[in-house]
Enzyme design. Structure first.
Site, PDB file in Angstrom:
ATOM      1  N   LYS A 181       0.826  -1.219   0.000  1.00 48.69           N
ATOM      2  CA  LYS A 181       0.000   0.000   0.000  1.00 48.69           C
ATOM      3  C   LYS A 181       0.852   1.257   0.000  1.00 48.69           C
ATOM      4  CE  LYS A 181      -4.432  -1.532   1.666  1.00 48.69           C
ATOM      5  NZ  LYS A 181      -5.481  -1.424   2.681  1.00 48.69           N
ATOM      6  N   LYS A 194      -5.060 -10.140  -7.202  1.00 48.23           N
ATOM      7  CA  LYS A 194      -6.228 -10.266  -6.332  1.00 48.23           C
ATOM      8  C   LYS A 194      -7.353  -9.334  -6.801  1.00 48.23           C
ATOM      9  CE  LYS A 194      -6.185  -8.269  -2.330  1.00 48.23           C
ATOM     10  NZ  LYS A 194      -5.927  -7.765  -0.993  1.00 48.23           N
ATOM     11  N   LYS A 210     -10.616  -3.405  -4.679  1.00 47.56           N
ATOM     12  CA  LYS A 210     -11.293  -2.120  -4.934  1.00 47.56           C
ATOM     13  C   LYS A 210     -10.369  -1.153  -5.639  1.00 47.56           C
ATOM     14  CE  LYS A 210     -13.512  -2.547  -0.469  1.00 47.56           C
ATOM     15  NZ  LYS A 210     -13.370  -2.242   0.949  1.00 47.56           N
TER      16      LYS A 210
HETATM   17  P1  TYM Z   1     -10.756  -5.345   3.542  1.00 46.77           P
HETATM   18  O1  TYM Z   1     -11.710  -4.222   3.793  1.00 46.77           O
HETATM   19  O2  TYM Z   1      -9.652  -5.138   2.568  1.00 46.77           O
HETATM   20  O3  TYM Z   1     -11.531  -6.638   3.091  1.00 46.77           O
HETATM   21  C1  TYM Z   1     -12.654  -7.110   3.820  1.00 46.77           C
HETATM   22  C2  TYM Z   1     -12.665  -8.624   3.812  1.00 46.77           C
HETATM   23  O4  TYM Z   1     -12.723  -9.120   2.484  1.00 46.77           O
HETATM   24  C3  TYM Z   1     -11.660 -10.055   2.248  1.00 46.77           C
HETATM   25  N1  TYM Z   1     -11.199  -9.914   0.852  1.00 46.77           N
HETATM   26  C4  TYM Z   1     -11.075 -10.929   0.012  1.00 46.77           C
HETATM   27  N2  TYM Z   1     -11.292 -12.248   0.163  1.00 46.77           N
HETATM   28  C5  TYM Z   1     -11.075 -13.047  -0.913  1.00 46.77           C
HETATM   29  N3  TYM Z   1     -10.648 -12.568  -2.119  1.00 46.77           N
HETATM   30  C6  TYM Z   1     -10.410 -11.248  -2.312  1.00 46.77           C
HETATM   31  N4  TYM Z   1     -10.012 -10.789  -3.494  1.00 46.77           N
HETATM   32  C7  TYM Z   1     -10.621 -10.362  -1.207  1.00 46.77           C
HETATM   33  N5  TYM Z   1     -10.498  -9.016  -1.052  1.00 46.77           N
HETATM   34  C8  TYM Z   1     -10.853  -8.759   0.224  1.00 46.77           C
HETATM   35  C9  TYM Z   1     -10.571  -9.643   3.230  1.00 46.77           C
HETATM   36  O5  TYM Z   1      -9.694 -10.719   3.507  1.00 46.77           O
HETATM   37  C10 TYM Z   1     -11.395  -9.240   4.439  1.00 46.77           C
HETATM   38  O6  TYM Z   1     -11.748 -10.377   5.188  1.00 46.77           O
HETATM   39  N6  TYM Z   1      -7.779  -5.132   7.565  1.00 46.77           N
HETATM   40  C11 TYM Z   1      -9.054  -5.604   7.067  1.00 46.77           C
HETATM   41  C12 TYM Z   1     -10.252  -5.061   7.827  1.00 46.77           C
HETATM   42  C13 TYM Z   1     -10.199  -5.249   9.307  1.00 46.77           C
HETATM   43  C14 TYM Z   1     -10.447  -6.454  10.010  1.00 46.77           C
HETATM   44  C15 TYM Z   1     -10.310  -6.112  11.389  1.00 46.77           C
HETATM   45  C16 TYM Z   1     -10.755  -7.753   9.616  1.00 46.77           C
HETATM   46  C17 TYM Z   1      -9.937  -4.272  10.223  1.00 46.77           C
HETATM   47  N7  TYM Z   1     -10.009  -4.794  11.458  1.00 46.77           N
HETATM   48  C18 TYM Z   1     -10.475  -7.069  12.372  1.00 46.77           C
HETATM   49  C19 TYM Z   1     -10.922  -8.705  10.612  1.00 46.77           C
HETATM   50  C20 TYM Z   1     -10.777  -8.366  11.971  1.00 46.77           C
HETATM   51  C21 TYM Z   1      -9.209  -5.173   5.619  1.00 46.77           C
HETATM   52  O7  TYM Z   1      -8.603  -4.223   5.185  1.00 46.77           O
HETATM   53  O8  TYM Z   1     -10.141  -5.860   4.931  1.00 46.77           O
END
Ligand code: TYM
Length: 347
Positions: A114, A207, A210
């Site tokens: 990032k 992957k 967004k």
């Molecule tokens: P974020 O917002 O990027 O994504 C949210 C969830 O979606 C999953 N994900 C995917 N799974 C499969 N294939 C993909 N291409 C894909 N893109 C996204 C992510 O693995 C995630 O589960 N840091 C985290 C948010 C967060 C969080 C937490 C999660 C903050 N605090 C505490 C769990 C527990 C994030 O940026 O996810």
């Protein structure tokens, strides 16, 4: 100590959610809701680790909340709220900033991706992001965290932080009545199913995300049915027919991705999809996948739009969830303050 099973997970309100979020995380959230106490958060404090337009951020917080509900999360059953309304997250994150080591954060691959080449210009928040994530989970002493594959390293860090806190303060933890010296559980990642890492529809080596510039690379949970079908039709494939066995997918990332998506959407395994479609061309498989995707995602988009027409109701859901989240997190944070040696008001 045996910890009560509790689920926590969250998504960032940056742009609209996509099929990767849905298949990698949300489907499991919905399943776990049937058997567990679940807390699902819109992690707005994580979102501002990179600059967000304030009006768009507010809109995105509501949009993600609406998508949670539209996808099947029940705000009466599970706790749904946005992170910034519950100050325990930020307060515990500060304590964890003082527990986690610089060397641990330096290993985080997501920060490297990032921040890009100009790391000096990245925000301090982006660097400390995984400590806030650990605080999200541990403020509730959550034991299970359903996420996609890309969050695995962050969860390992959460476990390391929990363990180090338990070790650093073991005497105080025992004095507080925890005879085994364990105040925090080591949270377990729940990374299961045929689509833990959904790839871009345009490039099977990247992957689905967004931040990918091409909108054709992902199915958004807000896309209408024509657009969903078009994106699947245009998805990159190879010229071979689908294999009948899983081994035949190796070295064919685009084929593997589409088969994984089909399996996750239909609630089956990749091997079941291949028994049905093995030997058939993509010209036959893609229309079936497009129909399935429209059938599953289309109603979520419609329901999200309907819910978004009443933003005040969404805000009420968030405020109610935040109140319930406070009730769980505040006493835990209070105990953390005592254990660390801070003084809090008696009330
Ligand atoms: P974020 O917002 O990027 O994504 C949210 C969830 O979606 C999953 N994900 C995917 N799974 C499969 N294939 C993909 N291409 C894909 N893109 C996204 C992510 O693995 C995630 O589960 N840091 C985290 C948010 C967060 C969080 C937490 C999660 C903050 N605090 C505490 C769990 C527990 C994030 O940026 O996810």
């Amino acid at each position: 100590m045996k910890f009560k099973e509790r689920v926590f997970s969250g998504m960032q309100p940056t742009g609209s959610l996509h099929l990767g979020n849905y298949l990698g995380a949300m489907l499991k959230w919905i399943d776990l809701q049937k058997t567990h106490e679940c807390i699902y958060c819109v992690v707005d404090l994580h979102a501002i680790t990179v600059w967000q337009d304030p009006a768009e951020l507010r809109q995105a917080i509501r949009q993600v909340t609406a998508a949670y509900i539209a996808a099947g999360l029940d705000p009466k059953k599970s706790v749904l709220f946005n992170q910034s309304q519950v100050s325990a997250h930020a307060e515990l994150a500060w304590v964890f900033n003082c527990v986690a080591r610089l060397g641990w954060l330096n290993r985080m691959t997501q920060f490297k991706e990032k921040a890009g080449k100009d790391r000096e210009a990245a925000s301090v928040g982006l660097y400390a992001y995984p400590n806030l994530m650990a605080a999200d989970i541990l403020a509730y002493r959550a034991t299970h965290v359903p996420v996609g594959e890309d969050q695995k390293q962050h969860l390992e860090l959460s476990r390391d932080i929990a363990q180090k806190f338990n070790n650093d303060f073991s005497d105080a933890i025992r004095s507080a009545g925890y005879d085994d010296g364990e105040f925090f559980p080591l949270p377990e990642p729940v990374i299961v199913g045929p689509a833990t890492r959904v790839m871009s529809l345009r490039d099977g080596s990247r992957k689905m995300s967004k931040s990918e510039p091409s909108d054709l690379s992902r199915v958004n949970l807000t896309d209408d049915t024509d657009l969903i079908a078009k994106k699947i039709r245009k998805a990159k494939t190879d010229p071979e027919a689908l294999p009948s066995e899983i081994e035949g997918l190796s070295g064919r990332p685009e084929a593997e991705n589409l088969v994984g998506i089909y399996a996750a959407l239909s609630g089956t395994a990749k091997s079941d999809v291949l028994s049905e479609f093995g030997g058939r061309q993509f010209s036959e498989f893609k229309p079936a996948l497009a129909d399935l995707c429209v059938e599953r995602i289309g109603p979520i988009a419609d329901e999200t739009r309907r819910l978004m027409a009443d933003p005040a109701e969404i805000d009420r859901v968030l405020a109610d969830g935040a109140g319930r989240a406070h009730n769980i997190a505040d006493p835990i944070l209070g105990e953390v303050k005592d254990i660390v040696g801070l003084i809090r008001s008696a009330s």
